[in-house]
Design a protein around this motif. Structure first.
Motif, PDB file in Angstrom:
ATOM      1  N   PHE A 124       6.178  30.462  -5.405  1.00 38.38           N
ATOM      2  CA  PHE A 124       5.335  29.418  -6.231  1.00 38.38           C
ATOM      3  C   PHE A 124       4.491  28.777  -5.074  1.00 38.38           C
ATOM      4  O   PHE A 124       4.783  28.508  -4.220  1.00 38.38           O
ATOM      5  CB  PHE A 124       6.377  28.619  -6.539  1.00 38.38           C
ATOM      6  CG  PHE A 124       5.665  27.560  -7.789  1.00 38.38           C
ATOM      7  CD1 PHE A 124       4.668  26.760  -7.312  1.00 38.38           C
ATOM      8  CD2 PHE A 124       6.018  27.621  -9.003  1.00 38.38           C
ATOM      9  CE1 PHE A 124       3.826  25.888  -8.284  1.00 38.38           C
ATOM     10  CE2 PHE A 124       5.353  26.858  -9.855  1.00 38.38           C
ATOM     11  CZ  PHE A 124       4.438  25.885  -9.602  1.00 38.38           C
ATOM     12  N   VAL A 125       2.899  29.189  -5.365  1.00 36.46           N
ATOM     13  CA  VAL A 125       1.885  28.550  -4.484  1.00 36.46           C
ATOM     14  C   VAL A 125       1.199  27.365  -4.881  1.00 36.46           C
ATOM     15  O   VAL A 125       0.750  27.511  -6.407  1.00 36.46           O
ATOM     16  CB  VAL A 125       1.044  29.618  -4.106  1.00 36.46           C
ATOM     17  CG1 VAL A 125      -0.181  29.188  -3.209  1.00 36.46           C
ATOM     18  CG2 VAL A 125       1.613  30.743  -3.473  1.00 36.46           C
ATOM     19  N   MET A 126       1.578  26.175  -4.752  1.00 34.49           N
ATOM     20  CA  MET A 126       0.903  25.086  -5.261  1.00 34.49           C
ATOM     21  C   MET A 126      -0.600  24.728  -4.839  1.00 34.49           C
ATOM     22  O   MET A 126      -0.771  24.960  -3.684  1.00 34.49           O
ATOM     23  CB  MET A 126       1.761  24.019  -4.921  1.00 34.49           C
ATOM     24  CG  MET A 126       1.344  22.582  -5.660  1.00 34.49           C
ATOM     25  SD  MET A 126       1.963  22.669  -7.611  1.00 34.49           S
ATOM     26  CE  MET A 126       3.620  22.242  -7.210  1.00 34.49           C
ATOM     27  N   VAL A 127      -1.494  24.901  -5.826  1.00 36.69           N
ATOM     28  CA  VAL A 127      -2.875  24.393  -5.270  1.00 36.69           C
ATOM     29  C   VAL A 127      -3.230  23.300  -5.764  1.00 36.69           C
ATOM     30  O   VAL A 127      -3.226  22.794  -6.935  1.00 36.69           O
ATOM     31  CB  VAL A 127      -3.782  25.444  -6.151  1.00 36.69           C
ATOM     32  CG1 VAL A 127      -5.078  25.590  -5.517  1.00 36.69           C
ATOM     33  CG2 VAL A 127      -3.310  26.874  -5.939  1.00 36.69           C
ATOM     34  N   ASP A 167      -2.627  15.568   0.518  1.00 35.54           N
ATOM     35  CA  ASP A 167      -2.240  14.466   1.294  1.00 35.54           C
ATOM     36  C   ASP A 167      -0.611  14.872   1.701  1.00 35.54           C
ATOM     37  O   ASP A 167       0.026  15.480   0.994  1.00 35.54           O
ATOM     38  CB  ASP A 167      -2.224  13.341   0.731  1.00 35.54           C
ATOM     39  CG  ASP A 167      -3.786  13.050  -0.114  1.00 35.54           C
ATOM     40  OD1 ASP A 167      -4.582  13.060   0.943  1.00 35.54           O
ATOM     41  OD2 ASP A 167      -3.526  12.406  -1.105  1.00 35.54           O
ATOM     42  N   GLN A 168      -0.068  14.020   2.897  1.00 36.43           N
ATOM     43  CA  GLN A 168       1.193  14.346   3.214  1.00 36.43           C
ATOM     44  C   GLN A 168       2.289  14.252   2.168  1.00 36.43           C
ATOM     45  O   GLN A 168       3.162  14.943   1.915  1.00 36.43           O
ATOM     46  CB  GLN A 168       1.486  13.584   4.193  1.00 36.43           C
ATOM     47  CG  GLN A 168       3.007  13.822   4.900  1.00 36.43           C
ATOM     48  CD  GLN A 168       3.192  12.983   6.269  1.00 36.43           C
ATOM     49  OE1 GLN A 168       2.350  12.406   6.763  1.00 36.43           O
ATOM     50  NE2 GLN A 168       4.624  13.341   6.647  1.00 36.43           N
ATOM     51  N   GLN A 169       1.984  13.247   1.340  1.00 36.12           N
ATOM     52  CA  GLN A 169       3.125  12.945   0.291  1.00 36.12           C
ATOM     53  C   GLN A 169       3.132  13.880  -0.982  1.00 36.12           C
ATOM     54  O   GLN A 169       4.216  14.382  -1.265  1.00 36.12           O
ATOM     55  CB  GLN A 169       2.607  11.399  -0.561  1.00 36.12           C
ATOM     56  CG  GLN A 169       3.489  11.152  -1.520  1.00 36.12           C
ATOM     57  CD  GLN A 169       3.076   9.698  -2.043  1.00 36.12           C
ATOM     58  OE1 GLN A 169       2.189   9.035  -1.703  1.00 36.12           O
ATOM     59  NE2 GLN A 169       3.885   9.267  -3.099  1.00 36.12           N
ATOM     60  N   ILE A 170       1.854  14.459  -1.146  1.00 35.44           N
ATOM     61  CA  ILE A 170       1.886  15.401  -2.040  1.00 35.44           C
ATOM     62  C   ILE A 170       2.535  16.818  -1.670  1.00 35.44           C
ATOM     63  O   ILE A 170       3.217  17.354  -2.347  1.00 35.44           O
ATOM     64  CB  ILE A 170       0.242  15.844  -2.476  1.00 35.44           C
ATOM     65  CG1 ILE A 170      -0.385  14.634  -3.272  1.00 35.44           C
ATOM     66  CG2 ILE A 170       0.383  16.823  -3.489  1.00 35.44           C
ATOM     67  CD1 ILE A 170       0.169  14.008  -4.511  1.00 35.44           C
ATOM     68  N   VAL A 171       2.041  17.162  -0.316  1.00 30.25           N
ATOM     69  CA  VAL A 171       2.772  18.465   0.387  1.00 30.25           C
ATOM     70  C   VAL A 171       4.344  18.344   0.186  1.00 30.25           C
ATOM     71  O   VAL A 171       4.893  19.178  -0.055  1.00 30.25           O
ATOM     72  CB  VAL A 171       2.210  18.606   1.566  1.00 30.25           C
ATOM     73  CG1 VAL A 171       2.846  19.695   2.469  1.00 30.25           C
ATOM     74  CG2 VAL A 171       0.581  18.691   1.608  1.00 30.25           C
ATOM     75  N   GLU A 172       4.688  16.932   0.850  1.00 32.46           N
ATOM     76  CA  GLU A 172       6.266  16.886   0.864  1.00 32.46           C
ATOM     77  C   GLU A 172       6.810  16.801  -0.455  1.00 32.46           C
ATOM     78  O   GLU A 172       7.723  17.431  -0.929  1.00 32.46           O
ATOM     79  CB  GLU A 172       6.500  15.527   1.562  1.00 32.46           C
ATOM     80  CG  GLU A 172       6.238  15.457   3.080  1.00 32.46           C
ATOM     81  CD  GLU A 172       6.437  14.250   3.691  1.00 32.46           C
ATOM     82  OE1 GLU A 172       6.822  13.140   2.950  1.00 32.46           O
ATOM     83  OE2 GLU A 172       6.461  14.165   4.908  1.00 32.46           O
ATOM     84  N   ALA A 173       6.287  16.498  -1.592  1.00 31.51           N
ATOM     85  CA  ALA A 173       6.744  16.380  -3.049  1.00 31.51           C
ATOM     86  C   ALA A 173       6.915  18.036  -3.429  1.00 31.51           C
ATOM     87  O   ALA A 173       7.869  18.191  -4.075  1.00 31.51           O
ATOM     88  CB  ALA A 173       6.023  15.577  -4.112  1.00 31.51           C
ATOM     89  N   ALA A 174       5.893  18.771  -3.270  1.00 27.56           N
ATOM     90  CA  ALA A 174       5.962  20.176  -3.618  1.00 27.56           C
ATOM     91  C   ALA A 174       6.998  20.807  -2.717  1.00 27.56           C
ATOM     92  O   ALA A 174       7.689  21.637  -3.291  1.00 27.56           O
ATOM     93  CB  ALA A 174       4.360  20.634  -3.208  1.00 27.56           C
ATOM     94  N   ARG A 175       7.272  20.661  -1.349  1.00 29.68           N
ATOM     95  CA  ARG A 175       8.054  21.173  -0.625  1.00 29.68           C
ATOM     96  C   ARG A 175       9.500  20.829  -1.170  1.00 29.68           C
ATOM     97  O   ARG A 175      10.468  21.814  -1.293  1.00 29.68           O
ATOM     98  CB  ARG A 175       7.947  20.595   0.905  1.00 29.68           C
ATOM     99  CG  ARG A 175       8.958  21.269   1.898  1.00 29.68           C
ATOM    100  CD  ARG A 175       9.200  20.290   2.997  1.00 29.68           C
ATOM    101  NE  ARG A 175       9.604  18.722   2.642  1.00 29.68           N
ATOM    102  CZ  ARG A 175       9.610  17.998   3.494  1.00 29.68           C
ATOM    103  NH1 ARG A 175       9.163  17.993   4.731  1.00 29.68           N
ATOM    104  NH2 ARG A 175      10.102  16.857   3.150  1.00 29.68           N
ATOM    105  N   ASP A 176       9.610  19.703  -1.431  1.00 26.52           N
ATOM    106  CA  ASP A 176      11.090  19.127  -2.023  1.00 26.52           C
ATOM    107  C   ASP A 176      11.291  19.815  -3.308  1.00 26.52           C
ATOM    108  O   ASP A 176      12.482  19.787  -3.776  1.00 26.52           O
ATOM    109  CB  ASP A 176      11.176  17.622  -1.947  1.00 26.52           C
ATOM    110  CG  ASP A 176      11.188  17.226  -0.336  1.00 26.52           C
ATOM    111  OD1 ASP A 176      11.353  17.918   0.384  1.00 26.52           O
ATOM    112  OD2 ASP A 176      10.802  15.902  -0.348  1.00 26.52           O
ATOM    113  N   GLY A 187       2.262  20.075 -11.888  1.00 31.33           N
ATOM    114  CA  GLY A 187       2.568  21.023 -10.969  1.00 31.33           C
ATOM    115  C   GLY A 187       4.184  21.036 -10.533  1.00 31.33           C
ATOM    116  O   GLY A 187       5.153  21.692 -10.077  1.00 31.33           O
ATOM    117  N   ALA A 188       4.741  19.680  -9.993  1.00 36.40           N
ATOM    118  CA  ALA A 188       5.943  19.384  -9.483  1.00 36.40           C
ATOM    119  C   ALA A 188       7.152  19.652 -10.399  1.00 36.40           C
ATOM    120  O   ALA A 188       8.040  20.107 -10.246  1.00 36.40           O
ATOM    121  CB  ALA A 188       5.880  18.031  -8.761  1.00 36.40           C
ATOM    122  N   LEU A 189       6.759  19.188 -11.642  1.00 41.59           N
ATOM    123  CA  LEU A 189       7.748  19.048 -12.655  1.00 41.59           C
ATOM    124  C   LEU A 189       7.862  20.798 -12.947  1.00 41.59           C
ATOM    125  O   LEU A 189       8.856  21.157 -13.629  1.00 41.59           O
ATOM    126  CB  LEU A 189       7.490  18.309 -13.810  1.00 41.59           C
ATOM    127  CG  LEU A 189       7.780  16.689 -13.890  1.00 41.59           C
ATOM    128  CD1 LEU A 189       7.144  16.208 -14.905  1.00 41.59           C
ATOM    129  CD2 LEU A 189       9.032  16.501 -13.470  1.00 41.59           C
TER     130      LEU A 189
END
Length: 370
Positions: free
Chosen positions: A98-101, A106-115, A78-80
């Protein structure tokens, strides 16, 4: 409630898990959104979006208004996929919400999606209401888009206030404002502005496009509250519960697949890494699904097994096999005995069993090859 033209909104759903993809699509339809494009991978979604830019008739749709995408997917995650949306010249709309599901919230995943430029994050297990809330949020409260060195996407700051360094963060710069860009270094581009060129001396550009999604909902969206009817939300929740029977079939298939991978690991007849990956991916799906159907223990055990199999390169020791076996056995008990909710005494005993297994069999991760 005022009538809103939800049939004017087109949503792209991307998930490589058939059951979850169908669940999201079914829930959206119950909410009154009929224009849905579903794809089983980010690769297929990219191909469809690229084709829609070249030939909307061939693609079967012209405009995607909102994207709902799973985070963990094979080949292209999803990030790519999100980075392609935000940065590729082939992307038809870099501003699309874009809504990531994901079950991995976890914080790491949420931050990766945010960035990567995500608009909203929806954690599994989700409800019809939480899904509807994310859709309403990107329509009611669209964020400005920021173009800055290394980033393009919705403004990552939810509040318009500076963030300060603390002495613990950097003792050499106590209380220094981390936002170094001054107002004079920012160019703001409004939807109806006459600006046709971008200044060379700016550090950041703020884009504030028109709210076309609100406009698509019709004139009532300007006069009243944008929301889904509570009765529609309840009907969607009921529909989710009606799918519990289908979910039971999926859980059985998941457990059978994990059991086969576990037996292959015990026999040591094949390359073990792929079987660890297989168990890890199924555990990820289970952690995101159980709570939706009132099986929170499946979510808990799925998360624990996911964490236990994250290291796919570590040696397959006897302790690791016993830890995997304990999780599969606990999941089978929950499934076979239909342990819903917290499970009462049975649930408490199962949780204690898993906690003991984790303490007893967990090992420090190994960086060596298997």
């Amino acid at each position: 409630m005022l009538k809103l033209n939800w049939d004017n909104i087109t949503i792209l759903v991307v998930d490589d898990n058939t059951f979850m993809r169908n669940l999201v699509v079914s829930t959206l339809r119950m909410l009154g959104i009929s224009n849905i494009v579903a794809r089983s991978s980010a690769t297929a979604a990219i191909e469809a979006l690229s084709e829609s830019r070249r030939n909307p008739v061939s693609a079967g749709f012209a405009t995607i208004d909102i994207i709902l995408s799973d985070f963990v997917m094979e080949e292209v995650d999803g990030a790519l996929f999100l980075r392609w949306i935000r940065t590729s010249k082939q992307a038809p709309d870099r501003f699309v919400p874009f809504v990531m599901v994901s079950g991995a919230a976890d914080q790491q995943i949420v931050e990766a999606a945010r960035d990567a430029g995500v608009s909203e994050f929806l954690a599994k297990p989700f409800s019809a209401k939480s899904l509807g809330d994310r859709i309403v949020e990107v329509i009611k409260n669209p964020r400005q888009y920021v173009l800055a060195p290394g980033y393009f996407g919705p403004d990552r700051r939810r509040q318009d206030r500076p963030t300060s360094w603390s002495y613990a963060d950097d003792y050499s710069q106590p209380e220094k404002n981390r936002r170094v860009t001054e107002a004079s270094q920012i160019q703001v581009v409004h939807a109806r502005s006459n600006i046709r060129t971008l200044r060379d001396d700016v550090r950041a550009i703020y884009f504030r496009p028109a709210n076309r999604l609100r406009d698509k909902l019709g004139p009532n969206a300007l006069r009243g509250q944008i929301d889904f009817d509570p009765l529609v939300i309840q009907a969607a929740e009921n529909r989710i519960q009606e799918m519990v029977g289908d979910y039971a079939v999926w859980v059985k298939n998941y457990l059978d697949t994990m059991a086969r991978s576990y037996k292959a690991l015990v026999k040591q007849e094949e390359e073990p890494k792929q079987h660890i990956v297989n168990i890890n991916q199924i555990a990820h799906e289970l952690r995101g699904q159980g709570g939706i159907f009132d099986y929170p223990l499946i979510t808990s055990f799925g998360k624990s097994l996911y964490d236990a199999t994250l290291d796919t390169r570590g040696k397959v020791t006897d302790n690791r096999l016993k830890l995997i076996e304990a999780h599969i056995d606990a999941l089978r008990v929950v499934f076979n005995k239909q342990v819903r909710g917290d499970g009462g005494k049975v649930g408490a005993e199962l949780l204690q069993d898993i906690e003991r297994a984790v303490r007893k069999y967990s090992e420090a991760p190994s960086a060596g090859p298997i």
